[in-house]
Design a protein around this motif. Structure first.
Motif, PDB file in Angstrom:
ATOM      1  N   SER A 104       3.239  -3.401 -17.592  1.00  0.00           N
ATOM      2  CA  SER A 104       2.506  -3.195 -16.335  1.00  0.00           C
ATOM      3  C   SER A 104       3.035  -4.141 -15.254  1.00  0.00           C
ATOM      4  N   ILE A 105       2.704  -3.824 -14.010  1.00  0.00           N
ATOM      5  CA  ILE A 105       3.173  -4.664 -12.892  1.00  0.00           C
ATOM      6  C   ILE A 105       2.632  -6.089 -13.049  1.00  0.00           C
ATOM      7  N   TYR A 237      -0.160 -16.591  -8.325  1.00  0.00           N
ATOM      8  CA  TYR A 237      -0.051 -15.466  -9.260  1.00  0.00           C
ATOM      9  C   TYR A 237      -0.837 -14.256  -8.745  1.00  0.00           C
ATOM     10  N   PHE A 238      -2.098 -14.499  -8.352  1.00  0.00           N
ATOM     11  CA  PHE A 238      -2.913 -13.363  -7.912  1.00  0.00           C
ATOM     12  C   PHE A 238      -2.375 -12.742  -6.616  1.00  0.00           C
ATOM     13  N   VAL A 239      -1.894 -13.600  -5.731  1.00  0.00           N
ATOM     14  CA  VAL A 239      -1.314 -13.069  -4.479  1.00  0.00           C
ATOM     15  C   VAL A 239      -0.058 -12.250  -4.806  1.00  0.00           C
ATOM     16  N   SER A 240       0.779 -12.789  -5.711  1.00  0.00           N
ATOM     17  CA  SER A 240       2.016 -12.079  -6.090  1.00  0.00           C
ATOM     18  C   SER A 240       1.701 -10.727  -6.732  1.00  0.00           C
ATOM     19  N   ALA A 244       2.956  -7.260  -5.359  1.00  0.00           N
ATOM     20  CA  ALA A 244       3.786  -6.409  -6.229  1.00  0.00           C
ATOM     21  C   ALA A 244       3.130  -5.052  -6.449  1.00  0.00           C
ATOM     22  N   GLU A 245       1.808  -5.039  -6.614  1.00  0.00           N
ATOM     23  CA  GLU A 245       1.128  -3.746  -6.827  1.00  0.00           C
ATOM     24  C   GLU A 245       1.172  -2.895  -5.558  1.00  0.00           C
TER      25      GLU A 245
ATOM     26  N   ILE B  56       5.924   5.345  -7.993  1.00  0.00           N
ATOM     27  CA  ILE B  56       5.236   5.503  -6.706  1.00  0.00           C
ATOM     28  C   ILE B  56       3.959   6.310  -6.953  1.00  0.00           C
ATOM     29  N   LYS B  57       3.000   6.145  -6.090  1.00  0.00           N
ATOM     30  CA  LYS B  57       1.705   6.821  -6.250  1.00  0.00           C
ATOM     31  C   LYS B  57       1.666   8.087  -5.403  1.00  0.00           C
ATOM     32  N   ALA B  58       1.122   9.138  -5.979  1.00  0.00           N
ATOM     33  CA  ALA B  58       0.975  10.392  -5.231  1.00  0.00           C
ATOM     34  C   ALA B  58      -0.200  10.299  -4.262  1.00  0.00           C
ATOM     35  N   ASP B  59      -0.066  10.981  -3.137  1.00  0.00           N
ATOM     36  CA  ASP B  59      -1.177  11.014  -2.188  1.00  0.00           C
ATOM     37  C   ASP B  59      -2.280  11.939  -2.704  1.00  0.00           C
TER      38      ASP B  59
END
Lengths: 251, 299
Positions: A104-105, A237-240, A244-245, B56-59
């Protein structure tokens, strides 16, 4: 995630080789320092100070100790620059690989922080061993003082790295140099702002009291810096993760 | 009869970039099939693949892999997916051994014996830096990685582009071996339709962000035909049968969407089977050179 940490360490392979050389260099210097402190100029300076009560001789011993401390912190400084990982990832287009991995990211970001801790862990461990040996063989500085200095240096480097990572995520690949510049600048500005009145007083008075207080703080109140470092790391970490998300892992 | 499971399901997926829009994309890829995802460069193939992989996320719309919606746990789902992009993405200083060390600590099902077997089969040195590899070798390395964690779905974005025909054939052979297992599926995006004609069971054709055709490859090839006639004969052909018209060597070539009906209706005209490339070209040019324009020219 472990695989990504290993990949980051591979990216820092050159830095780890330099680290090895620096450690050898510091070990040689430490041996020379021990010899000097026991049989050489530093020992003579101490003897002269005792015989003549000349304070300048004491300064020589202090000065040489401070120089040694600076050299001892070199291994930490060598492993502290983490921005190279981003540079290497950007050059390779590693995003193409990382985005398809079953990680996961959040964990991809976490892997970067784990790598930093691993690097600092290696640097601090080596420094602690050297400090332990030196404090056993000489009586110029105690192991507790050494430990305080190492903790302070590690904390400062950790704060620097935490800021560098956030800026690397924020700016994206190829802009690591900006992160390298902005982070220490931000740290310096914050440190000056928080101690502005003390600095002004010290400059006006023209004494070195502030430097002595700083050294005392570094040696005996390193836990404050450590707490600040932990706090900055957690926030970083939380900001990154958030950045990133938002960028779907593309940094 | 056992119901055919869909490994990939896209339903009304939309992604708007402003200057490009993936519009209401829907298709499925049945388990055990090789699905060719065709379209010209910039048609939306890579965007669709990135949406599938949750890069990437779909709209709007829904994407399901192995029957599960990707939003919830896409990282876990990627454990069963092998992906090959047209660019490598590994660091140039990395060797096959380094990649093995990294991947075995990432994939639960990573099989280093399989990985090194593939490297040996592809004649890829394990100690050479992959930055020194040729394009073909880099592609083979990616395929070796994609096949070494017992993936059930292989997603490939232009894996054969820029490769010489010998390496391309070698790749196609490997893909064939992969789909021998009943639960193995391939989604192969390419604009090299020749490769897909050899390999694909299903075809999804995307153009300008919209799905133009989707279904069984043989059905699509059987349905479409290339009708050759004079310009003056064009108006005799029923308009709903015409996909598009293009100038030919001795008149015009018309892509028709019901070959059998055309053969019955116009027995005097020559109707040849259309290749995937013909179909792609005629559909792509549909908006710019439509039948209306051609008939106007004839008039």
């Amino acid at each position: 995630m472990k695989g990504l940490v290993l990949k980051d360490l591979m990216c820092l392979r050159k830095q780890l080789i330099i680290f090895g050389y620096v450690v050898v260099g510091v070990l040689v210097l430490s041996v020379m320092f021990v010899l000097s402190a026991r049989f050489g100029n530093i020992a003579m300076a101490n003897q002269a100070m005792v015989a003549t009560e000349d304070l300048s001789a004491s300064d020589i011993a202090d000065l040489s100790t401070n120089v040694l401390i600076l050299f001892m912190l070199l291994p930490l400084a060598t492993v502290g620059d983490f921005a190279n990982v981003f540079t290497e990832d950007g050059k390779a287009g590693f995003f193409n690989v990382s985005s398809i991995l079953p990680v996961s990211i959040k964990n991809r970001v976490l892997a970067k922080y784990v790598t930093i801790f691993a690097m600092f862990g290696i640097g601090a461990f080596i420094d602690i061993i050297i400090a332990f040996v030196l404090s056993m063989l000489t009586d110029i500085i105690s192991f507790t003082d050494f430990l305080g200095i190492i903790t302070s240096a590690t904390s400062v480097m950790a704060i620097y790295s935490a800021l560098v990572i956030v800026f690397c995520f924020l700016f994206g690949y190829g802009k690591e140099d900006y992160a390298r510049l902005i982070s220490p600048f931000l740290m310096l500005v914050t440190a000056i702002s928080l101690n502005f009145s003390n600095i002004r007083k010290s400059i006006t008075a023209g004494d070195i009291e502030l430097i002595n207080r700083c050294m005392n703080f570094i040696k005996h109140k390193s836990y404050v810096l450590l707490l600040i470092a932990v706090f900055v790391m957690v926030v970083s970490y939380f900001v990154s993760v958030r950045i990133a998300e938002r960028k779907r892992g593309i940094v | 009869m056992e119901e055919i499971k869909s490994v990939v399901e896209l339903k009304d997926v939309t992604k708007d970039y402003g200057d490009f829009k993936l519009n209401q994309v829907s298709f499925t890829v049945p388990e055990g099939s090789v699905c060719g995802f065709i379209g010209q460069n910039g048609a939306g193939k890579t965007t669709t693949i990135k949406l599938m992989l949750d890069v990437i996320k779909a709209d709007e719309g829904e994407i399901r892999l192995f029957g599960e919606s990707i939003g919830k746990d896409s990282a876990r789902l990627r454990e069963d997916i092998g992906v090959v992009f047209d660019e490598m993405g590994f660091h140039e200083f990395m060797t096959g051994r380094d990649i093995n060390i990294m991947m075995k600590n990432i994939y639960k099902n990573w099989d280093e014996d399989v990985f090194f077997d593939y490297l040996k089969r592809f004649s890829l040195p394990t100690r050479k830096k992959c930055g020194d590899f040729s394009r073909g070798m880099r592609m083979k390395l990616q395929i070796a990685v994609a096949l070494s964690h017992h993936a059930k779905l292989l997603i490939m974005d232009e894996p054969t582009s820029g490769l010489d025909p010998i390496v391309r054939n070698e790749m196609i052979q490997i893909f064939r071996e992969f789909v021998i297992e009943e639960d193995h599926t391939i989604l192969l995006s390419s604009h090299i339709t020749g490769d897909l004609e050899k390999l694909a069971d299903e075809v999804v054709f995307i153009n300008a962000g919209k799905i133009v055709l989707a279904g069984n490859k043989d059905d699509i090839l059987e349905k479409h035909g290339l009708l050759k006639c004079k310009k003056s004969e064009l108006e005799k052909i029923s308009e709903p049968l015409i996909v598009n018209v293009a100038p030919g060597t001795f008149g015009v070539e018309v892509l028709v969407n019901d070959r059998k009906a055309c053969e019955k209706l116009y027995p005097q005209m020559v109707i040849e089977p259309a290749s995937l490339e013909d179909i792609m070209l005629f559909y792509v040019n549909k908006d710019s050179k439509n039948v209306g324009n051609m008939t106007a020219e004839t008039d």
